[in-house]
Design an enzyme around this catalytic site. Sequence first.
Site, PDB file in Angstrom:
ATOM      1  N   ASP A 348       0.871  -1.168   0.000  1.00 42.09           N
ATOM      2  CA  ASP A 348       0.000   0.000   0.000  1.00 42.09           C
ATOM      3  C   ASP A 348       0.915   1.227   0.000  1.00 42.09           C
ATOM      4  O   ASP A 348       2.038   1.158   0.501  1.00 42.09           O
ATOM      5  CB  ASP A 348      -0.881  -0.026   1.257  1.00 42.09           C
ATOM      6  N   ASP A 552      -1.293  -0.838   6.189  1.00 44.83           N
ATOM      7  CA  ASP A 552      -1.433  -0.310   7.549  1.00 44.83           C
ATOM      8  C   ASP A 552      -2.841   0.133   7.904  1.00 44.83           C
ATOM      9  O   ASP A 552      -3.131   0.365   9.067  1.00 44.83           O
ATOM     10  CB  ASP A 552      -0.484   0.882   7.749  1.00 44.83           C
ATOM     11  N   ASP A 556      -6.900  -1.600   3.954  1.00 47.54           N
ATOM     12  CA  ASP A 556      -5.971  -2.628   3.481  1.00 47.54           C
ATOM     13  C   ASP A 556      -6.330  -4.016   4.002  1.00 47.54           C
ATOM     14  O   ASP A 556      -5.781  -5.016   3.514  1.00 47.54           O
ATOM     15  CB  ASP A 556      -4.537  -2.296   3.919  1.00 47.54           C
TER      16      ASP A 556
END
Length: 655
Positions: A348, A552, A556
């Site tokens: 990400d 995080d 996600d």
Amino acid sequence: MQTSSRQLPHHKALSGGKQQPRSPQPRRFDPIAMLSNSEMQAALGSGALMLIAWAVGGWSEILSIVIYVISYTLGGWSKAKEGVELLVKERDLDVNLLMIAAALGAATIGYWNEGAMLIFIFALSGALESYTMERSKKDISSLMALKPATAVRIEKGAMSEVAIDQLVIGDLLLVRPGELIPADGKVCQGESSVDQASITGESLPVEKSTGSEVFAGTVNGEGPLYIEVTKSAANTLFAKIIKMVEEAETELPDSQRFIKRLEAIYARVVVAVTLLLITLPPLLMDWSWSATFYKAMVFLVVASPCALVSSIMPAMLSAISKSARKGILFKGGVHLENMARTSVVAFDKTGTLTEGTPQVTDFIAGDGYNRNELLAISASIENMSRHPLAEAVVRKAAEENLELHGVLESKSITGWGIEGEIDGQLWKIGKSNLLDELVKSTEGAGLEHWRSLRQQLESEGKTVSIILTDDQVAGMIALQDTVRPQAAAAVRKLQELGIKVAMLTGDRVATAQVIAGKTGVDLVFADLLPEDKVIQIKALREQYGHVVMVGDGVNDAPALATATVGIGMGMKGSGAALEIADVVLMNDNIEEIASTISLARRSQRIVKQNMIFAVSVITVLMISNFVQGIALPFGVIGHEGSTILVILNGLRLLR
């Protein structure tokens, strides 16, 4: 909380108090601890009695046999008990019963010393394996001993000692020098260095002052700290770590489950073949009963899968233990096994490749709007959200000392932004991709202006949001997140391992490409909603194989669950991401991912070495027994020696 609103007692009067132990240091090989292990003592005692019995055998056979019996009992009792319990409860055979049966069989035909040697070496290898596993687990779970029990709470200037589970968010605590910090919180007053090794694996203490974040289970240094509790005891980072440790100690990798199933079947086959070797040769080949029984006992020893059974878990636990020392927590051996097969690592962007704390770089008001008033309106709307971009706008308004407005009917627009009503007027703030969907009207030229401006800002690597009212563009906000200092190095190290690196982000393509250029990732996927990230992870798995996802945020979590292995960021990651993740980077150092994959691959190589070695030794010994015949002591040393060697080979990963 403003510290000035609290009446904080002067710390000099409180600087005493019992100090608590500091966080544990990484363990090294400790022969004293190994010898203090009860299994090891029993094994060594059995070996000593074997030598004594052999020495006295020349002048007193009866006394020698008595000492041998004691040696058998001391070295084999616990293993025999384990084997019998498994046989009674689950009706399964294991290597414990096979070894005990072989030793007793040798004794019945007068080979007391050979049987005692088998018991001694078998007990020694079992003790070594137990010590290895216990030591590996302690490297992970020793932090559980750091769980704080009580805290000093300050109420109305008075102090009281309370249990941890009585703390609530907002409580003010005093932590004296040398004491464990009892809860996650923020420092209200005081300066000190804090040893965070138990949480993040950092070797050096971290300086803390007013406003700094601290974690339960870490150790305060030389100065007293006043801390405001920000999380309940059940939701602290420390509590989550303990849960992960418990999962890591109980979950077996697929290869170990297979070996366990194979052991039960294999043990039955060995027993059946042994019975055939005892009964058939005297009838069909005119062998003597004693010679046949001796050869059958040698077969029972050399065919047992002790080394094969010990090939996996010592190596796995050693690798997990080594990772834990560096602040990387695995929730089980299966994830280490899967990580060794990694083909792609997908990151990400926000909070993972970047710092995750964007700053407003440009705030542009449209014609007819006052900039400061529009910024105050934007911050008021964004104040209803916890998204990092929203928090950046709120911080910008606070820096300019702007007063916020009351907001009604605020709600999040999934995958786009947020809206709210101020003084009867509806405002929306979100992704600038809406500019591409707005139909050209009388202000078509105005839309082209905003699109051109967006293109310019995005070419600079900035994330662009638009402000709408009555479906008209009122302004534009440009924000930029800084790339993590170690991001480029982390990507490069993964690529050196032959791993492709992908970036998944909800940002527009232009912004994503700028970050990709700075970090060097191979694949870029932008404009993704949470469900789109899941689709991309599935596509990567189909094309490349095993995929590791690093994230995080709450958004996600679905992708982390879909990936072969999900890695969560421990320091700044959301609770949902940590819950779903299979591996947690407690220090958020993404540069460690490459070394962790290398360690996982090395552990798999060692497991394969162990298994090939174990099978080879078993095969050679069995063939030798049938073709030429080997002495029972040689079979014992060859078989049990190979078991000790594979355990020591796995232990190398602890270095």
